[in-house]
Design a protein around this motif. Structure first.
Motif, PDB file in Angstrom:
ATOM      1  N   GLU A 164      -8.506 -17.662  28.123  1.00 43.21           N
ATOM      2  CA  GLU A 164      -8.200 -19.243  27.965  1.00 43.21           C
ATOM      3  C   GLU A 164      -9.151 -20.051  28.571  1.00 43.21           C
ATOM      4  N   TYR A 165      -9.681 -19.814  29.555  1.00 45.25           N
ATOM      5  CA  TYR A 165     -10.909 -20.769  30.217  1.00 45.25           C
ATOM      6  C   TYR A 165     -12.066 -20.512  29.398  1.00 45.25           C
ATOM      7  N   MET A 166     -12.501 -19.233  29.164  1.00 50.94           N
ATOM      8  CA  MET A 166     -13.806 -19.174  28.166  1.00 50.94           C
ATOM      9  C   MET A 166     -13.605 -19.878  26.776  1.00 50.94           C
ATOM     10  N   TYR A 167     -12.265 -19.801  26.045  1.00 49.93           N
ATOM     11  CA  TYR A 167     -12.046 -20.472  24.957  1.00 49.93           C
ATOM     12  C   TYR A 167     -12.249 -21.630  24.981  1.00 49.93           C
ATOM     13  N   GLN A 168     -11.787 -22.381  25.921  1.00 42.26           N
ATOM     14  CA  GLN A 168     -12.154 -23.979  26.304  1.00 42.26           C
ATOM     15  C   GLN A 168     -13.366 -24.391  26.459  1.00 42.26           C
ATOM     16  N   PHE A 169     -14.047 -23.331  27.411  1.00 41.45           N
ATOM     17  CA  PHE A 169     -15.315 -23.826  27.593  1.00 41.45           C
ATOM     18  C   PHE A 169     -16.277 -23.691  26.433  1.00 41.45           C
ATOM     19  N   LYS A 170     -16.195 -22.761  25.622  1.00 42.34           N
ATOM     20  CA  LYS A 170     -16.990 -22.697  24.460  1.00 42.34           C
ATOM     21  C   LYS A 170     -16.710 -23.803  23.507  1.00 42.34           C
ATOM     22  N   ALA A 171     -15.446 -24.198  23.189  1.00 42.51           N
ATOM     23  CA  ALA A 171     -15.074 -25.263  22.410  1.00 42.51           C
ATOM     24  C   ALA A 171     -15.665 -26.667  23.071  1.00 42.51           C
ATOM     25  N   GLU A 172     -15.575 -26.962  24.298  1.00 46.31           N
ATOM     26  CA  GLU A 172     -16.119 -28.309  24.753  1.00 46.31           C
ATOM     27  C   GLU A 172     -17.866 -28.183  24.754  1.00 46.31           C
ATOM     28  N   ARG A 173     -18.303 -26.853  24.821  1.00 47.04           N
ATOM     29  CA  ARG A 173     -19.781 -26.796  24.826  1.00 47.04           C
ATOM     30  C   ARG A 173     -20.125 -27.087  23.358  1.00 47.04           C
ATOM     31  N   PHE A 174     -19.600 -26.705  22.339  1.00 45.36           N
ATOM     32  CA  PHE A 174     -19.935 -26.659  21.212  1.00 45.36           C
ATOM     33  C   PHE A 174     -19.995 -28.480  20.651  1.00 45.36           C
ATOM     34  N   GLU A 175     -19.020 -29.035  21.137  1.00 48.68           N
ATOM     35  CA  GLU A 175     -18.817 -30.587  20.947  1.00 48.68           C
ATOM     36  C   GLU A 175     -19.984 -31.161  21.815  1.00 48.68           C
ATOM     37  N   LYS A 176     -20.468 -30.639  22.891  1.00 48.87           N
ATOM     38  CA  LYS A 176     -21.494 -31.165  23.545  1.00 48.87           C
ATOM     39  C   LYS A 176     -22.695 -31.086  23.054  1.00 48.87           C
ATOM     40  N   GLN A 177     -23.028 -29.731  22.431  1.00 47.13           N
ATOM     41  CA  GLN A 177     -24.229 -29.400  21.589  1.00 47.13           C
ATOM     42  C   GLN A 177     -24.428 -30.447  20.307  1.00 47.13           C
ATOM     43  N   LEU A 178     -23.136 -30.709  19.567  1.00 45.88           N
ATOM     44  CA  LEU A 178     -23.397 -31.610  18.583  1.00 45.88           C
ATOM     45  C   LEU A 178     -23.697 -32.826  19.040  1.00 45.88           C
ATOM     46  N   GLN A 179     -23.222 -33.377  20.083  1.00 49.71           N
ATOM     47  CA  GLN A 179     -23.522 -34.583  20.840  1.00 49.71           C
ATOM     48  C   GLN A 179     -24.974 -34.819  21.121  1.00 49.71           C
ATOM     49  N   PHE A 180     -25.343 -33.673  21.653  1.00 47.48           N
ATOM     50  CA  PHE A 180     -26.937 -33.712  22.206  1.00 47.48           C
ATOM     51  C   PHE A 180     -27.704 -33.509  20.854  1.00 47.48           C
ATOM     52  N   ILE A 181     -27.651 -33.048  19.711  1.00 43.71           N
ATOM     53  CA  ILE A 181     -28.379 -33.139  18.641  1.00 43.71           C
ATOM     54  C   ILE A 181     -28.104 -34.534  17.741  1.00 43.71           C
ATOM     55  N   HIS A 182     -27.011 -35.092  17.646  1.00 42.99           N
ATOM     56  CA  HIS A 182     -27.053 -36.429  17.414  1.00 42.99           C
ATOM     57  C   HIS A 182     -27.984 -37.409  18.100  1.00 42.99           C
ATOM     58  N   GLU A 183     -27.799 -37.305  19.195  1.00 40.09           N
ATOM     59  CA  GLU A 183     -28.833 -38.247  20.241  1.00 40.09           C
ATOM     60  C   GLU A 183     -30.180 -37.804  20.403  1.00 40.09           C
ATOM     61  N   ASN A 184     -30.639 -36.517  19.843  1.00 36.14           N
ATOM     62  CA  ASN A 184     -31.967 -36.327  20.213  1.00 36.14           C
ATOM     63  C   ASN A 184     -32.476 -35.385  19.016  1.00 36.14           C
ATOM     64  N   PRO A 185     -32.591 -36.021  17.837  1.00 37.78           N
ATOM     65  CA  PRO A 185     -32.827 -35.494  16.408  1.00 37.78           C
ATOM     66  C   PRO A 185     -34.224 -34.902  16.706  1.00 37.78           C
ATOM     67  N   GLN A 186     -35.267 -35.360  17.397  1.00 34.96           N
ATOM     68  CA  GLN A 186     -36.665 -34.772  17.341  1.00 34.96           C
ATOM     69  C   GLN A 186     -36.935 -33.764  18.339  1.00 34.96           C
TER      70      GLN A 186
END
Length: 379
Positions: A164-186
């Motif tokens: 359950e911990y790993m599921y939540q960690f990976k879900a939150e990490r995915f959201e952070k990755q999308l945020q990073f891409i949005h803020e750093n497109p280059q």
């Protein structure tokens, strides 16, 4: 949250060429307080580099040429017993960093896991990216698992809590990755994040991943790596979360047609599997538990065998002997393989959850992670 803007330019993608190769890399390391016959191993899988160095008075050194950049590991063999004797799965005395042809300095106090890496600009930017998204899946796995004694690792309470911990960690990490891409497109690490998302799977939303991919700098998308990632996203978008589940007709043990759309109004798990696999036997056990737990709810399981035609009888025998209490289908000739392609399934076991309206809501989860998600739907 403060926005992180990385300065790594587009030309950093796939750093290689004669100039980089002539220079090569040097890794100078110091593990303060470490004495004895220790060794450090350097593993750079993508760059096909595997090396070792003896630790003398706490110091070690590596030299070589990195024909490409990427993640590498330094693994400490504290007692010099040999790499084959180090339990790599449970070993936490290691350091992951981004290797390129730079003069790199590693400094640690007694243990590599607490070490720091300096001297490489691309590694500095990798560390900033990694911190932003919450760290690597491997580090989270090892750190969480090693909070308790090894003899409890196989206990059900720990396994349930851990998954359950790993599921939540990976879900939150995915959201952070999308945020990073949005803020750093280059940033090269936006491309790196997309590669991680597509290779790791974890039920990621391929629609949003595709949008993120199209938002990055065109030079990144058009690089060889960017084009490979684009093709992978396109393949994985088949049967993506948030899209209608493609209909199909397959056949059960008795040759009776089973049509997916006939189960509209239920939560349906499409469970792709093959016979004769110990991992799948364990997954079958969990599916049996789910089938019993939700038998009075609007919930169905359809197992789709990917066994070749020559194993059809073995499949029918295993279904009967194991008393698998849900719909079992096997298509004539290439039927199941066509269905797997229809849903972008890469291997087995693989599960896809479809809601009562026929929309795909979760995919690529197994074990306790899948059971945790099903429990949420069945509330």
């Amino acid at each position: 949250m403060k926005r992180i803007v990385l300065s790594l330019l587009v030309f950093s993608v796939g750093i290689s060429g004669a100039a980089a190769q002539q220079k090569g890399f040097t890794i100078k390391g110091e593990i303060k307080g470490l004495h004895g016959p220790a060794k450090v191993y350097l593993d750079f899988y993508e760059g096909k580099i595997s090396d070792s160095a003896v630790v003398r008075d706490g110091s070690f050194q590596f030299k070589g040429i990195a024909k490409k950049t990427g993640l590498a590991d330094l693994i400490l063999d504290r007692y010099g017993v040999g790499k084959d004797s180090v339990n790599l799965e449970n070993n936490t005395d290691e350091l992951t960093f981004f290797l390129d042809n730079s003069e790199i300095t590693v400094t640690a106090q007694d243990s590599l896991i607490r070490g720091t890496v300096t001297g490489s600009r691309i590694n500095d930017e990798y560390m900033a990216y990694n911190k932003f998204i919450g760290g690597t899946v491997t580090a989270a796995y090892k750190n969480h698992r090693n909070r308790i004694s090894p003899y409890l690792w196989s206990s059900y309470p720990f396994f349930k809590e851990f998954d359950e911990y790993m599921y939540q960690f990976k879900a939150e990490r995915f959201e952070k990755q999308l945020q990073f891409i949005h803020e750093n497109p280059q940033s090269y690490f936006s491309l790196f994040a997309l590669k991680d998302i597509t290779l790791m799977g974890y039920g990621k939303d391929m629609i949003r991943t595709g949008i993120a991919y199209r938002s990055i700098d065109a030079k990144l998308r058009n690089s060889p790596e960017g084009q490979r990632i684009g093709r992978r996203i396109q393949t994985m978008s088949q049967g993506a979360v948030g899209t209608p589940a493609p209909d199909f007709t397959l056949y059960d043990v008795n040759g009776k047609a089973v049509k997916l759309s006939a189960y509209r109004g239920n939560y349906v798990v499409l469970y792709f599997w093959v016979t004769g696999n110990d991992l799948i036997k364990a997954e079958n056990y969990k599916m049996i538990k789910a089938a019993g737990l939700y038998k009075h709810k609007k919930f169905k399981i359809i197992s789709i065998s990917l066994d070749p035609e020559k194993r059809k009888q073995a499949w029918a025998k295993e279904v009967k002997e194991n008393k698998l209490p849900w719909v079992q289908v096997w298509g004539v000739k290439s039927g199941p393989l066509t269905t797997a392609k229809l849903y972008g399934t890469q291997g087995t076991p693989s599960s896809i959850v479809i809601d009562p309206d026929g929309m795909i809501v979760t995919r690529d989860l197994n074990g306790i992670e899948l059971q945790y998600q099903l429990a949420e739907y069945m509330k």
